[in-house]
Structure formats: structure tokens, C-alpha cells
Design a protein around this motif. Structure first.
Motif, PDB file in Angstrom:
ATOM      1  N   LEU A   7       3.610   6.020  -5.434  1.00 47.38           N
ATOM      2  CA  LEU A   7       3.574   6.103  -6.890  1.00 47.38           C
ATOM      3  C   LEU A   7       2.481   7.055  -7.354  1.00 47.38           C
ATOM      4  O   LEU A   7       2.667   7.817  -8.289  1.00 47.38           O
ATOM      5  CB  LEU A   7       3.356   4.705  -7.489  1.00 47.38           C
ATOM      6  CG  LEU A   7       4.584   3.811  -7.399  1.00 47.38           C
ATOM      7  CD1 LEU A   7       4.215   2.386  -7.729  1.00 47.38           C
ATOM      8  CD2 LEU A   7       5.676   4.309  -8.330  1.00 47.38           C
ATOM      9  N   GLN A   8       1.356   6.990  -6.659  1.00 50.66           N
ATOM     10  CA  GLN A   8       0.261   7.893  -7.023  1.00 50.66           C
ATOM     11  C   GLN A   8       0.690   9.330  -6.842  1.00 50.66           C
ATOM     12  O   GLN A   8       0.463  10.190  -7.675  1.00 50.66           O
ATOM     13  CB  GLN A   8      -0.952   7.609  -6.139  1.00 50.66           C
ATOM     14  CG  GLN A   8      -1.803   6.486  -6.685  1.00 50.66           C
ATOM     15  CD  GLN A   8      -2.792   6.025  -5.670  1.00 50.66           C
ATOM     16  OE1 GLN A   8      -3.106   6.748  -4.737  1.00 50.66           O
ATOM     17  NE2 GLN A   8      -3.303   4.815  -5.853  1.00 50.66           N
ATOM     18  N   PRO A  67      -6.119   7.464  -8.131  1.00 49.03           N
ATOM     19  CA  PRO A  67      -5.911   6.023  -8.014  1.00 49.03           C
ATOM     20  C   PRO A  67      -6.786   5.199  -8.936  1.00 49.03           C
ATOM     21  O   PRO A  67      -6.318   4.215  -9.484  1.00 49.03           O
ATOM     22  CB  PRO A  67      -6.218   5.718  -6.553  1.00 49.03           C
ATOM     23  CG  PRO A  67      -6.865   6.933  -6.001  1.00 49.03           C
ATOM     24  CD  PRO A  67      -6.457   8.077  -6.837  1.00 49.03           C
ATOM     25  N   ASN A  68      -8.030   5.614  -9.159  1.00 49.41           N
ATOM     26  CA  ASN A  68      -8.910   4.697  -9.882  1.00 49.41           C
ATOM     27  C   ASN A  68      -9.201   5.147 -11.294  1.00 49.41           C
ATOM     28  O   ASN A  68     -10.106   4.671 -11.939  1.00 49.41           O
ATOM     29  CB  ASN A  68     -10.219   4.521  -9.122  1.00 49.41           C
ATOM     30  CG  ASN A  68      -9.979   3.598  -7.954  1.00 49.41           C
ATOM     31  OD1 ASN A  68      -9.219   2.642  -8.075  1.00 49.41           O
ATOM     32  ND2 ASN A  68     -10.581   3.918  -6.822  1.00 49.41           N
ATOM     33  N   ARG A  69      -8.419   6.046 -11.762  1.00 54.47           N
ATOM     34  CA  ARG A  69      -8.720   6.553 -13.100  1.00 54.47           C
ATOM     35  C   ARG A  69      -8.547   5.446 -14.138  1.00 54.47           C
ATOM     36  O   ARG A  69      -7.562   4.701 -14.150  1.00 54.47           O
ATOM     37  CB  ARG A  69      -7.750   7.684 -13.401  1.00 54.47           C
ATOM     38  CG  ARG A  69      -7.993   8.236 -14.756  1.00 54.47           C
ATOM     39  CD  ARG A  69      -7.651   9.682 -14.797  1.00 54.47           C
ATOM     40  NE  ARG A  69      -7.728  10.112 -16.171  1.00 54.47           N
ATOM     41  CZ  ARG A  69      -7.059  11.133 -16.626  1.00 54.47           C
ATOM     42  NH1 ARG A  69      -6.267  11.812 -15.807  1.00 54.47           N
ATOM     43  NH2 ARG A  69      -7.179  11.500 -17.868  1.00 54.47           N
ATOM     44  N   ASN A  70      -9.541   5.390 -14.992  1.00 52.15           N
ATOM     45  CA  ASN A  70      -9.490   4.352 -16.013  1.00 52.15           C
ATOM     46  C   ASN A  70      -8.534   4.785 -17.124  1.00 52.15           C
ATOM     47  O   ASN A  70      -8.652   5.854 -17.689  1.00 52.15           O
ATOM     48  CB  ASN A  70     -10.899   4.153 -16.594  1.00 52.15           C
ATOM     49  CG  ASN A  70     -10.943   2.880 -17.390  1.00 52.15           C
ATOM     50  OD1 ASN A  70      -9.915   2.390 -17.837  1.00 52.15           O
ATOM     51  ND2 ASN A  70     -12.121   2.347 -17.548  1.00 52.15           N
ATOM     52  N   LEU A  71      -7.586   3.926 -17.424  1.00 45.68           N
ATOM     53  CA  LEU A  71      -6.557   4.303 -18.395  1.00 45.68           C
ATOM     54  C   LEU A  71      -6.925   3.924 -19.811  1.00 45.68           C
ATOM     55  O   LEU A  71      -6.175   4.157 -20.749  1.00 45.68           O
ATOM     56  CB  LEU A  71      -5.226   3.642 -18.035  1.00 45.68           C
ATOM     57  CG  LEU A  71      -4.619   4.200 -16.763  1.00 45.68           C
ATOM     58  CD1 LEU A  71      -3.465   3.338 -16.312  1.00 45.68           C
ATOM     59  CD2 LEU A  71      -4.155   5.629 -16.979  1.00 45.68           C
ATOM     60  N   LEU A 113      -1.684  11.020 -10.530  1.00 41.52           N
ATOM     61  CA  LEU A 113      -2.880  10.458 -11.139  1.00 41.52           C
ATOM     62  C   LEU A 113      -3.806   9.935 -10.051  1.00 41.52           C
ATOM     63  O   LEU A 113      -3.333   9.346  -9.081  1.00 41.52           O
ATOM     64  CB  LEU A 113      -2.509   9.302 -12.062  1.00 41.52           C
ATOM     65  CG  LEU A 113      -1.954   9.695 -13.421  1.00 41.52           C
ATOM     66  CD1 LEU A 113      -1.439   8.456 -14.127  1.00 41.52           C
ATOM     67  CD2 LEU A 113      -3.015  10.386 -14.254  1.00 41.52           C
ATOM     68  N   THR A 117       3.017  10.513  -9.658  1.00 40.57           N
ATOM     69  CA  THR A 117       2.445  10.749 -10.987  1.00 40.57           C
ATOM     70  C   THR A 117       1.295  11.727 -10.944  1.00 40.57           C
ATOM     71  O   THR A 117       0.903  12.241 -11.979  1.00 40.57           O
ATOM     72  CB  THR A 117       1.908   9.451 -11.581  1.00 40.57           C
ATOM     73  OG1 THR A 117       0.995   8.886 -10.663  1.00 40.57           O
ATOM     74  CG2 THR A 117       3.022   8.472 -11.859  1.00 40.57           C
ATOM     75  N   MET A 131       0.835  -1.193   0.000  1.00 44.41           N
ATOM     76  CA  MET A 131       0.000   0.000   0.000  1.00 44.41           C
ATOM     77  C   MET A 131       0.874   1.250   0.000  1.00 44.41           C
ATOM     78  O   MET A 131       0.589   2.227  -0.666  1.00 44.41           O
ATOM     79  CB  MET A 131      -0.905   0.012   1.244  1.00 44.41           C
ATOM     80  CG  MET A 131      -1.896  -1.141   1.284  1.00 44.41           C
ATOM     81  SD  MET A 131      -2.999  -1.105  -0.153  1.00 44.41           S
ATOM     82  CE  MET A 131      -4.038   0.283   0.320  1.00 44.41           C
ATOM     83  N   GLN A 181       2.165   1.952  -3.355  1.00 47.56           N
ATOM     84  CA  GLN A 181       1.118   2.433  -4.242  1.00 47.56           C
ATOM     85  C   GLN A 181       0.850   3.905  -3.994  1.00 47.56           C
ATOM     86  O   GLN A 181       0.748   4.691  -4.930  1.00 47.56           O
ATOM     87  CB  GLN A 181      -0.134   1.598  -4.006  1.00 47.56           C
ATOM     88  CG  GLN A 181      -1.140   1.798  -5.094  1.00 47.56           C
ATOM     89  CD  GLN A 181      -2.332   0.903  -4.869  1.00 47.56           C
ATOM     90  OE1 GLN A 181      -2.243  -0.091  -4.173  1.00 47.56           O
ATOM     91  NE2 GLN A 181      -3.446   1.263  -5.433  1.00 47.56           N
TER      92      GLN A 181
END
Lengths: 434, 327
Positions: free
Chosen positions: B12-13, B20-24, B18, B16, B6, B9
Motif C-alpha cells: 500500500l505504501q 510510512p510514518n507521515r503524520n496525516l 507516502l 501511494t 506487513m 502494508q
């Protein structure tokens, strides 16, 4: 949840790739941009002995200290493997700026591929000064009307012989007028009295070519499209002569020759052969390997016609690669090497007798015994010779290899001289596309 | 474990920026409609593969195909390739005596050196299989020639060993036997190379050894009860059980044998009278001494075809002699 890793991973990987690709360019610009306006890096390659490497590196240092904006990266090797290395660099368009070339089949091969720059423009604009160099010497660096290499010095074929051994056997020493029969007599006598080899032949490429010249012929015809002799009898005679001497134990066969590891290991050095046909610039190495108590002399090659058959040949050539970015700077170095006395104070006659006649004169006053012999011999040959043959076709290396194969087959007794001569012509024709 | 997971993670978030749950999907063009997550994961796989895929395409596939193209051209180093169709191949088979000579030498070399190495490797493996103490030491020592064997240094040593004044002749003359010019005699020079190849038996030996270890001892025990002698055990149990390993070794070694270069280049340089002119050495000469790159490429393709045919024959024949336990 997991996918959140993915974006950073992409970017990390992309960065890694970029870094990997960028590596080269970074390095390149770094070295070139350090000392202001025009820091120049020249690459230079040559083959030779350790002694030559040391001397050449010393000359490079001299040049660099006089020309601080130039730095020269040396790249040297033994003769075995040198041209293979150059071949791969040529394939990549990456030949060194200054390159030591070999006269004959080698330089013609590179020149015919357009790999070598024409030096004439640099002579015309005065970058390379050749006012003290004779026209014939310059011509020996030409291919197809272009000056593709400037001789590093001049060489001649010579019989390197041990007069003490020959005299102890009661045989007659070589002289300017000796014939092939005289040579065989001398060698046989030495062999019979001492048990040593009376002689050691040169590799057939050079020796047979000389034999042809002695008979008024050439190995290749004028435009290099065919063999330069029509009558196979010449090759038959040459092969028969060698075969007989090897069979009689007068000359060593290929089993013995194949074991010799470089000049320092030659039979002449070990005192087991009386005469060895070689190039004059090799006398220094041979004499010093043989030791101070031995006397090694130089003789003209035998023949009825040796005034015509003998020739001066560039020991090597300095060439500039067509792909060089700094041709003019490379030309300046070649000029330095050709016209500065201090260069030859270091290198002596290791790359042949200097082509600059003023330097030749200057050196004459202060020569060691060995160099004295070489200089005297070269000046004799200068007056008793005809120009070297430069008409080697690009496939000459392959033809000469076929010649060597035939010579081996005959010496090993797997073929008669007649069959050998015929097979060589057939193979040469196949290689030359006739 | 999950705690640090965790943490990573989260970091990393942060880096970037970005969510966490953004659909790529769409952003990278991977996911198509229905199962975006799965496809996206494949995409990651491809990205990870890409260095190797790109490497294979650029550094392997391209040169291979380019050499195929060159083999149909008259290409002198530095010049421009000139299309001549099958000219190189026609010349090779009709007018090139040296091609046939090198072919003969290479078939002789592979035909003797490969069996020699395999028999020797099997022999040593069987002995080693019986050794109980210090197996590791023996195995390492016996493997050593294979580590250094392909090197130029060993080739030079070989030349010294078999030279006129070399160790082999030294031992012979000490024993009062006649000496011989091993490298200078066209009939014996190739054998020095064959022995050099056989001497590097290490990797085949290791594979044989592993194969031997896999044969259940119960087979031997049962046969011993039935009164089988060791020689019978070898031919009825050991050899049949080893055939899959033998097949593997035969194929690998045959390919290697046909592609041998260093020994001929360094030990003998193809001499005397081309009696050790291995095919690859001849190809090298055409390329780097005569600059006939197109012709050399054609030579390479002919060798590829020969090796492919031989491998196919060996595979095909295997159904008659290879024994698989599960069948």
C-alpha cells in the motif's frame, strides 16, 4: 503503523463512489453516440392485450426499418396499472416520448398538468398530415385549445348482443329506435326463458353519462366546474332501473361482475348474458373469444333520443410528452401511424376505426366479417350522433370513482337510489371544490 | 498473520508513495492538536459510515421532511406545490368520507388480523417445540407462506381460492354446504384478507419458537413435581416467560398490519363498496390515480402519528403485563 492503510482506503472509497455516480451517464452517452450524426431513441408506451402488443411491435419494426436512425423502445402493460406507471413517470418528468392516452378524464388530467405537448405546430409545419381527417375528429383530441392528442382511431358505445339467444327466447332484437323499456322487456324475457342474464351493464361512468346525454344533459358543465345536470331525479331513475334488474336477476350484481377476468372472460363470451354495453373496438376480442359458431352483433344504445346521445370518441390518443427531447421525431412516428395503410393492415380496428378517411375507404373493400360490422356501425353513428364531451375537469377520475361507489352502494342495497343520487352530488361538489 | 499484514502494508505504501510514518494531521483536517491519532481513526470511521449516513440523509431524511412539507401544500403531480397550511388535514377530518371509511376498515383489519396471526403463530410454535424429529423441515415449510405471502402471485391465488368458482366454494359444495360469494359480499371480503394475513405467520412463529426454547426446562420439571397440569404450566410458566417476545411481536405486527397494501390492492382492489379499502390503498389512490400528492402526503403523516401513538400505548402498557426474568 496502522494509519498507513488510511490514505489508500480514502482513495479507493472515493473511486468507488465516483464510479457509482458515473455509471448512469456512461450508459446514456453510449447508446446515443453509436451511429454517427443523429441516432435517436424514442420511448413509446401503450396498454392493451397481448395481441395488441404483438401488432404494435410489428409496426415499430416497420418504422425502424424505414427510418434506420430511429429506434423505438416499447413499454407496454395491461390497462390495469398502466396509468399508475405513467403517473410515477410523470412525477419524475420522465414520460415516454410517444404515449398512448385515454380520452376524457385521463388525458385531461395530464394535459392540465402541462405534461403533454401541443401537436398543432407539427400539423402546421406538415410533420403530421391530417388532410384526410375530419375537423370533429381532431377536436376530440383538444384540451383547453391545445391539441394534446391525435386519435388513434374512433370508437362508439354499442350493445354487443347475441341474436340467437334473444330470438330463442322469443324476445325482440334491439333496433335503432328501441327505448329503455324495450331494453328491460327484452332482457327480462331472455332471463325468464333461458335463465341467463338478460343483460350486463357497463361501468356506470360511461353508461350514466350516456343516460344523461339521452336526456339532453351532460355529466359535467361546460367549463368542468360542476355537475352538468341539476335534477337528481335523472340519477334516481337510472339507479332504480339498474337496481330492479339486478334484484330480479336480469342483470348480474357486482359480486358476479367482480369475478370477470378481462374481456375474454365476459358473460357474453361464455353465453350467459344476452347483451353487453361496451366499445366497438372490443368486438374483435369478444367475438374471437366467443368462437366461430357464435354470432355477435352490434346495436345502438337504447333511448328516446339516441341520435343525440350517441357519440364518436377517440378509442385512444397518441400524445407527445412535454418533457420529450425529440418531439419532432415522435410526431413523425404519429404521422406514420396515422397515414400509412400498411399500419392498419397489421392493426386492423384494434385501436378503433382509422381517422384517415382515405385509409378507411381503402380498408372497406377487404374487411373480415367482424371489422365489417364495426365499420358499418361507426359510419351509422357518424351520421346519428353529436360530438363527444371533452369537458372533463382534472378531478374527473375521482368524481367517476365516487359515481361508481354510489352505484355499488345502491346495487348492494345499502342505500336507496334517492340517497345515492344526493350523496353523489355532495361528494362531487366536495371533490370539485364547490 | 502478521507477515501478510506487513506485506500488505508495504504494498500500500508503494502504491501511494507516502512515507510510512507521515503524520496525516491537517492534511485531511481531522486530528485537532492533542490526540491526532485517535481522532484520525474516528475520521476513518466516519468515512466508512459516510455511504450510509449520506444515503440516509439523501434517500430517507430528505424524502421524509419533503413529504412533511408537501402535506401542507396543494400539490398535484407535475405542478408546483402551493402552501395551504393545514388545509389537507382539515379537509381530511371534515369532508372526506372515504378517509373515515378507510380508517374503519384498517382498524378492523389490524384489530382482527394481528391477533389472529399471533395466536396462530404461538399455537404452531408450541406444537413445533414438542416435535423432535425433522424440526428443520417443518420449520421451513411453515415459514414458506411468509416468504411468498406478500407477493402478488399469492394474492392472485387468494382471489382464485375465494372466487365464486374457487376452491373454497368447491370444497363447501362437495361437503353439501352452501357456497358463498366471499369476495363479492361486503361482509366477508375483508375476512379473506384477514385470513391471508394470518396465514403468513412464519416470522412471528420463529420468534416465538426461539422464546420457547429459552424457557429453562427446570421450571417445568419443578412445577411438574409440585403437581402442575400442562394447562397450568402454560398459563403460569410459558405465557409469562414469553411476554417480552409477545411484546416484540405485537409491536412489529401491529405496524405491519396498519401498513398492509398488496392484499387489498390485488385481491379485492378495495371492493366491494370499499369494504376492503385499506388506508394505504386509499393513500395510493389519492397519489397515483387522482394525482393529489399533497393530500396523499398528509394521509401518510396521519398514519405515522396513529402508528406512533399505538406503539407508545403498547409500550406503556407493557409494564403491566410483560415479565422480565431479571427483575
Amino acid at each position: 503503523m496502522k494509519r498507513n492503510y488510511q490514505v489508500p482506503l480514502y482513495s479507493v472509497m472515493a473511486a468507488a463512489l465516483l464510479a457509482a455516480c458515473g455509471g448512469d451517464t456512461d450508459n446514456g452517452s453510449e447508446t446515443e453516440a453509436t451511429a454517427g450524426e443523429e441516432e435517436i431513441v424514442l420511448r413509446m408506451s401503450w396498454w392493451g392485450s397481448q395481441e395488441r402488443h404483438n401488432m404494435t411491435n410489428e409496426i415499430i419494426e416497420m418504422y425502424e426499418s424505414e427510418n434506420p436512425h430511429v429506434s423505438i423502445q416499447p413499454d407496454f402493460a395491461g390497462f390495469d396499472g398502466y396509468f399508475e406507471k405513467m403517473a410515477t413517470q410523470a412525477a419524475g418528468g420522465n414520460l415516454p416520448d410517444i404515449m398512448q392516452q385515454n380520452h376524457g378524464e385521463f388525458v385531461n388530467q395530464y394535459a392540465s398538468q402541462g405534461q403533454l405537448a401541443d401537436l398543432q405546430p407539427f400539423i402546421d409545419d406538415g410533420t403530421i398530415n391530417v388532410s384526410a381527417v375530419s375537423e370533429t375528429v381532431l377536436e376530440s383530441g383538444e384540451f383547453d385549445g391545445e391539441l394534446v392528442g391525435l386519435p388513434t382511431g374512433m370508437n362508439a358505445l354499442a350493445g354487443l348482443y347475441d341474436p340467437d339467444m334473444i330470438e330463442s327466447a322469443g324476445a325482440e332484437l334491439p333496433n335503432e329506435d328501441w327505448t329503455w323499456e324495450d331494453m328491460i322487456d327484452m332482457a327480462t324475457t331472455v332471463h325468464e326463458y333461458t335463465g341467463n342474464y338478460g343483460m350486463r351493464l357497463m361501468e356506470p361512468g360511461n353508461m350514466f353519462e350516456y343516460y344523461l346525454r339521452d336526456n339532453g344533459k351532460r355529466l359535467f358543465n361546460e367549463d368542468g366546474t360542476d355537475l352538468g345536470y341539476e335534477d337528481d331525479q335523472l340519477f334516481v331513475e337510472y339507479l332504480t332501473m339498474n337496481k330492479r334488474m339486478v334484484d330480479d336477476g336480469v342483470a348480474p350484481g357486482y359480486d358476479v361482475i367482480g369475478e370477470i377476468q378481462g374481456l375474454e372472460d365476459e358473460l357474453l363470451v361464455h353465453g350467459t348474458a344476452a347483451i353487453n354495453f361496451r366499445w366497438t373496438n372490443q368486438l374483435n376480442t369478444i367475438a374471437s373469444a366467443a368462437g366461430d359458431d357464435r354470432n355477435i352483433e352490434l346495436a345502438i344504445l337504447p333511448g328516446d333520443n339516441n341520435d343525440e346521445a350517441m357519440y364518436l370518441r377517440p378509442s385512444m390518443l397518441w400524445s407527445i410528452a412535454e418533457n420529450s427531447q425529440h418531439k419532432e421525431e415522435a410526431a413523425k412516428f404519429i404521422d406514420f401511424y396515422t397515414n400509412q395503410t400498411e399500419v392498419f393492415d397489421v392493426v386492423g380496428s384494434d385501436r378503433g376505426v382509422p381517422i384517415n378517411e382515405d385509409i378507411q375507404e381503402e380498408m372497406r373493400s377487404d374487411l373480415n366479417e367482424t371489422d365489417q360490422k364495426v365499420f358499418d356501425f361507426i359510419s351509422y353513428v357518424t351520421d346519428h350522433s353529436t360530438p363527444v364531451d371533452s369537458n372533463y375537469p382534472p378531478q374527473a377520475a375521482q368524481v367517476l370513482n365516487a359515481l361508481e361507489d354510489v352505484d355499488e352502494l345502491v346495487i348492494y342495497g345499502q342505500m336507496t337510489p334517492e340517497e345515492g343520487a344526493a350523496q353523489f352530488r355532495q361528494e362531487a361538489n366536495a371533490i370539485l371544490g364547490n | 498473520m502478521s507477515q501478510s499484514h506487513m506485506d500488505d502494508q508495504a504494498r500500500l505504501q508503494e502504491n501511494t508513495g507516502l512515507p510510512p510514518n507521515r503524520n496525516l494531521k491537517g492534511r485531511f483536517g481531522f486530528g485537532k492538536n492533542k490526540r491526532p491519532r485517535k481522532d484520525l481513526q474516528n475520521g476513518v470511521g466516519y468515512i466508512f459510515l459516510s455511504p450510509f449516513v449520506i444515503g440516509t440523509i439523501l434517500l430517507t431524511m430528505f424524502p421524509i421532511l419533503y413529504s412533511l412539507y408537501l402535506s401542507f401544500t396543494n400539490y398535484s403531480m407535475g405542478g408546483t406545490p402551493e402552501w395551504i397550511g393545514f388545509g389537507n388535514y382539515v379537509h381530511m377530518f371534515n369532508n372526506d368520507a372515504m378517509f373515515w371509511q378507510s380508517m374503519e376498515v384498517t382498524f378492523f383489519y389490524a384489530g382482527t388480523a394481528v391477533p389472529l396471526r399471533l395466536i396462530f403463530a404461538l399455537f404452531v410454535a408450541i406444537i413445533l417445540n414438542k416435535v423432535i424429529e425433522m424440526v428443520g423441515v417443518y420449520r421451513t415449510l411453515l415459514y414458506l407462506p411468509s416468504v411468498v405471502g406478500g407477493s402478488v402471485g399469492v394474492a392472485i391465488m387468494w382471489r382464485q381460492l375465494f372466487g365464486n368458482e374457487g376452491a373454497v366454494n368447491g370444497v363447501l359444495s362437495m361437503l353439501g354446504l352452501p357456497t358463498h360469494s366471499w369476495l363479492g359480499d361486503p361482509n366477508t371480503a375483508i375476512w379473506t384478507l384477514v385470513i391471508l394475513y394470518g396465514w403468513q405467520f412464519g416470522s412471528s412463529m420463529l420468534i416465538f419458537l426461539a422464546g420457547l426454547r429459552n424457557i429453562p426446562t427446570s421450571f417445568y420439571e419443578a412445577s411438574a413435581v409440585d403437581g402442575a397440569r400442562p394447562i397450568q404450566q402454560f398459563f403460569k410458566i410459558t405465557l409469562p416467560m414469553l411476554t417480552p417476545v409477545i411484546l416484540f411481536n405485537v409491536i412489529m405486527q401491529t405496524i405491519q398490519g396498519f401498513m398492509a397494501f398488496t392484499p387489498a390492492y390485488v385481491v379485492t382492489a378495495g371492493d366491494p363498496i370499499n369494504s376492503t379499502l385499506l388506508y394505504i390503498l386509499y393513500m395510493y389512490r389519492q397519489a397515483f390515480e387522482y394525482f393529489n400528492m399533497g393530500y396523499a402526503a398528509a394521509l401518510a403523516w396521519v398514519m405515522l402519528v396513529i402508528i406512533a401513538i399505538l406503539t407508545a400505548i403498547i409500550f406503556k402498557s407493557s409494564q403491566y403485563w410483560v415479565h422480565y426474568e431479571d427483575k
